[in-house]
Design a protein around this motif. Structure first.
Motif: not given
Ligand code: C5P
Ligand code: MG
Length: 212
Positions: A7-27
């Motif tokens: 249920d999205d009123s309880k579980i917050t999902v943020i998708y993290v996108l960007g090209g390979p090497g854009a810094g997703k994992g670091t952030q």
């Protein structure tokens, strides 16, 4: 139609996108520290499944990763759903009381079909954090990372294929969400600290709006 597993009123999902090497994992690593997120990297889950003894998907995943193509969505979505269930059954602390939870889903959805299917059947996403920078910057970062990452796809040949897949399959996902108020685009050419300051602000705003 069946409702999503979470249920999205309880579980917050943020998708993290960007090209390979854009810094997703670091952030994501930094956001975890500040906001007590669970960080699930679709690529990491696929790499773990690839080497799991008895997995029927090992060969398929290996080929897709090397060729920079997208693994069929059923595999990735199931891995994410299972990982979320496990985290929810164990997590505690800030943001995790009373059936609540918060996830950074990193490197996902990479393709339109994954986006629609996950939103409909697993959990409706609240936000897309989109890290944007140039191919030159990404290539430099990936080659640097490749010196120590041990990843089979951090080489020039695979990187070029990953850029192609990103443009063809992932950009449409970003365009799709851009027509909604869900996308926060952040220029990730800057330093890690500068990019993080913006990321943190966006997430704070999201939680503030959810609290109302
Ligand atoms: O995100 P990361 O760079 O770790 O992903 C590595 C590879 O895993 C991708 O190039 C792709 O082959 C596969 N992948 C996928 N679907 C996703 C995320 C990753 O097929 N949602
Ligand atoms: Mg990553």
């Amino acid at each position: 139609m069946a409702s999503p597993v979470f249920d999205d009123s309880k579980i917050t999902v943020i998708y993290v996108l960007g090209g390979p090497g854009a810094g997703k994992g670091t952030q994501c690593s930094r956001l975890v520290k500040e906001f007590n997120f669970s960080h699930l990297s679709a690529g990491d889950l696929l790499r773990a499944e690839q080497t799991r003894e008895g997995s029927q998907y090992g060969e398929l995943i290996r080929t897709c990763i090397r060729e920079g193509t997208i693994v069929p969505m059923e595999v990735t979505i199931k891995l994410l759903e299972n990982a979320m269930k496990e985290v929810i059954s164990k997590a505690s602390g800030d943001g995790w009381d009373d059936g609540q939870g918060r996830f950074l889903i990193d490197g996902f959805p990479r393709k339109m079909d994954q986006a629609l299917r996950f939103d409909e059947t697993v959990c409706l996403s609240s936000l897309v954090l989109f890290y944007d920078t140039s191919e030159e910057v990404m290539l430099d970062r990936l080659l640097e990372r490749g010196k120590t990452s041990g990843r089979e796809d951090d080489n020039v040949e695979s990187i070029k294929k990953r850029f192609r897949t990103y443009k063809a399959d992932t950009m449409p996902v970003i365009e799709y969400y851009s027509s909604t108020p869900k996308v926060a685009e952040i220029d990730s050419s800057a330093t890690v600290d500068e990019v993080y300051a913006k990321s943190s602000e966006v997430v704070k705003k999201l939680f503030a709006s959810k609290a109302n």
